[in-house]
Design an enzyme around this catalytic site. Structure first.
Site, PDB file in Angstrom:
ATOM      1  N   CYS A 128      -2.200   5.021   1.438  1.00 30.31           N
ATOM      2  CA  CYS A 128      -3.422   5.479   2.011  1.00 30.31           C
ATOM      3  C   CYS A 128      -3.644   6.682   2.372  1.00 30.31           C
ATOM      4  O   CYS A 128      -2.451   7.038   2.167  1.00 30.31           O
ATOM      5  CB  CYS A 128      -2.977   4.728   3.167  1.00 30.31           C
ATOM      6  SG  CYS A 128      -4.982   4.852   4.438  1.00 30.31           S
TER       7      CYS A 128
ATOM      8  N   ASN B  13       0.885  -1.008   0.032  1.00 33.49           N
ATOM      9  CA  ASN B  13      -0.004  -0.122   0.212  1.00 33.49           C
ATOM     10  C   ASN B  13       0.806   1.542   0.167  1.00 33.49           C
ATOM     11  O   ASN B  13       1.473   1.461   1.334  1.00 33.49           O
ATOM     12  CB  ASN B  13      -0.817   0.039   1.575  1.00 33.49           C
ATOM     13  CG  ASN B  13      -1.850   1.615   1.346  1.00 33.49           C
ATOM     14  OD1 ASN B  13      -1.978   2.370   0.771  1.00 33.49           O
ATOM     15  ND2 ASN B  13      -2.627   1.409   2.653  1.00 33.49           N
TER      16      ASN B  13
END
Lengths: 313, 265
Positions: free
Chosen positions: A136, A133
């Site tokens: 975010c 990720n």
């Protein structure tokens, strides 16, 4: 022509792993899968991507963390998670009992943080892949900061690649000027696949109190409201990279998933839909099957990337 | 836990903004603890997108098994406005029962129930349930507060049960003028229950918390928060708990009913 008795072949390959169908769950919308066990057959899923994990537990943002917006929702959970140790101890034993590949979404606060976590997971046999990720929008350090600059994105992915031979998916942020530039750099750094998009940064205000509706002020927009943006970005990226793209963003029905597959996504992730209809993934798998059957299409791969665009325009 | 399209048996208006909807479930019986909730959605719409949480107000029993439930609700926004429009025989998508309900210890003999406005919704079911299952207990003492007479709900049904009921309204249109917690304190000066069970606006719950500490009485409160999934997946319904170091619990799975001693208001 397909034998009517046979079900269409839904298998797709993402990097080195084969999925029994192209429907995954999006990180942060499916908990650690056990939450959904009373309602659906987890073994039917293409892959399960669990809630984003960090090396150490994170308590997340103060409430209010979510607010509904037209055809969507804003969230600023702040990546609350139990950390890798507790995950291995408490959540992994259940996940082992499922035949579906488990992909762990990870985030760090530094390049070394990402790499260390990837190294930890590389040794865990039951985990099939890692989704990094770098997108975010809800934490101050890390997260999206790594996903908006092509060189930083490259550095993170390369550092993770050095530490794992597992399937490596990188989740891209839509909050950039040119997603293709980032996608190409991430591919160059050694990613096996890309998933896009993460949420779009947004905001909502209570006019009575003149306060933001989220304690974090801004949050990530998800749900059907963002689907056209996600689809457009998938369209831009699939034409510019060789690695598989996983489409994410506001997929609620089989029809929505088919839009992404036809546009060129090798697989899809279902996110916010899990909150509205915990059986959404099952309905989508069933709907894709029916779509193929009705048209006598033998394999789902026969429709992937078959978008017909008029060249005269 | 069930997830199905329940049939609307009735959707009755009870004054300017309150309604009661009766839902019949088809597939399975429900196993409900007072204080638990259901997530409701009108099928086939994208706006409002998310389900809405509602505490269970009553269960509908058919041949000894729970085949449906009733929800008492107040129209406060888009989701409840849409729910208020459903008619008999319409289908409503329900998920539940969810969360942790009230846990009244075996040793408890006396409970005080404190409700502010729509806060009576889960407490009414608690009262009915105790009446049915706990013959060893005294009847609960009920404190009902509201802004005005129209915000005092379930008074008739509670009176029928022959309970001791104390009513206050902010504007004095019914019962005693003032705060429900003032009457609660007066009573606590005379008698201490084994448990206070409360649901209502946060200002009321804060006062109840202060009183429970002052009189050293156990207290359970039912909280209302925004939720997306209701199942512990989205982590959107965080509430602060504990003293000192900041920690969060999730109202959907750790609550919505919390023991006050682990909760910081």
């Amino acid at each position: 022509m397909m034998n009517n008795k046979n079900e269409p072949d839904l298998t797709v390959n993402i990097g080195k792993i084969e999925l029994k169908n192209p429907v995954m769950t999006a990180s942060g919308t499916f908990g650690y899968a056990e939450e959904f066990e009373p309602l659906i057959d987890l073994n039917r899923l293409g892959a399960i991507i669990v809630k984003g994990l960090s090396l150490h537990p994170e308590k997340g943002n103060p409430p209010p963390r979510i607010v509904e917006t037209p055809c969507g929702m804003l969230n600023a959970i702040g990546l609350e998670n139990i950390g890798i140790d507790q995950f291995q101890k408490e959540k992994l034993p259940f996940l082992k009992s499922i035949s579906t590949p488990i992909i762990v979404n990870i985030f760090g606060k530094s390049i070394e943080g990402y790499a260390d976590l990837a190294g930890r997971i590389d040794g865990v046999e039951e985990i099939s892949g890692i989704e990094v990720n770098i997108s975010c929008p809800n934490i101050s350090a890390g997260g999206m900061a790594f996903g908006i600059d092509p060189q930083t994105a490259y550095d993170v992915v390369q550092a993770v690649r050095d530490r794992t031979t597992k399937l490596l998916i990188v989740k891209l942020s839509p909050n950039v000027t040119d997603i293709v530039k980032i996608a190409k750099k991430v591919e160059e750094a050694g990613a096996d696949a890309l998933s896009l998009i993460n949420t779009i940064t947004g905001m909502a205000v209570d006019v009575e109190t003149r306060t933001p509706k989220l304690a974090n002020v801004t949050g990530g927009l998800s749900g059907p409201a963002i689907r056209p943006v996600a689809l457009r970005m998938v369209w831009q990226v699939v034409r510019n990279v060789a690695i598989p793209v996983v489409g994410v963003g506001g997929i609620i029905t089989a029809n929505d998933a088919l839009e992404f597959l036809i546009t060129g996504a090798r697989a899809v992730q279902v996110g916010t839909a899990n909150f509205i209809n915990p059986r959404a993934t099952m309905d989508i798998i069933g709907g894709i099957t029916d779509f193929l059957k009705k048209r006598n299409i033998e394999k789902v791969t026969d429709i992937i990337g078959t978008l017909k665009v008029s060249t005269s325009q | 836990m069930i997830l199905e399209n329940a049939k609307v048996l009735w959707n009755k208006k009870l004054g300017p903004s309150y309604y009661k909807v009766g839902l019949q479930c088809w597939n399975s019986h429900l196993d409900v603890v007072p204080g638990q909730f259901v997530m409701i959605r009108i099928p086939g719409q994208m706006d409002p997108l998310l389900r809405r949480p509602f505490s269970i107000h009553q269960t509908l029993i058919d041949n000894g098994v729970v085949k449906g439930l009733e929800v008492l609700y107040q129209v406060v926004g888009k989701g409840t406005a849409r729910l208020s429009k459903v008619k008999r025989n319409d289908l409503v998508d329900i998920l539940g029962p969810l969360g942790k309900g009230f846990m009244i210890p075996r040793s408890a003999r006396m409970v005080f129930v404190v409700a502010g406005g729509i806060g009576i919704a889960p407490l009414f079911y608690l009262i009915s349930n105790l009446e049915k299952t706990r013959h060893d207990m005294h009847r609960p003492v009920v404190f009902l507060g509201g802004r005005s007479k129209r915000d005092i709900l379930c008074l008739e049904e509670l009176s029928k049960k022959g309970l001791n009921i104390h009513v206050t309204t902010d504007d004095g249109t019914y019962g005693k003028m003032g705060l429900v917690t003032d009457l609660l304190e007066k009573r606590l000066e005379k008698q201490l229950p084994d448990m206070i069970c409360a649901c209502g606006p946060s200002a009321m719950l804060k006062k109840v918390a202060v009183l429970s500490e002052k009189y050293n009485t156990r207290c359970q409160i039912s909280l209302e928060t925004t939720m997306a999934c209701g199942m512990g997946a989205c982590l959107g319904c965080a509430v602060k708990i504990g003293n000192g170091k900041e920690k969060y619990a999730h109202a959907c799975v750790d609550g919505p009913v919390f023991d006050l001693d682990r909760f910081r208001l």
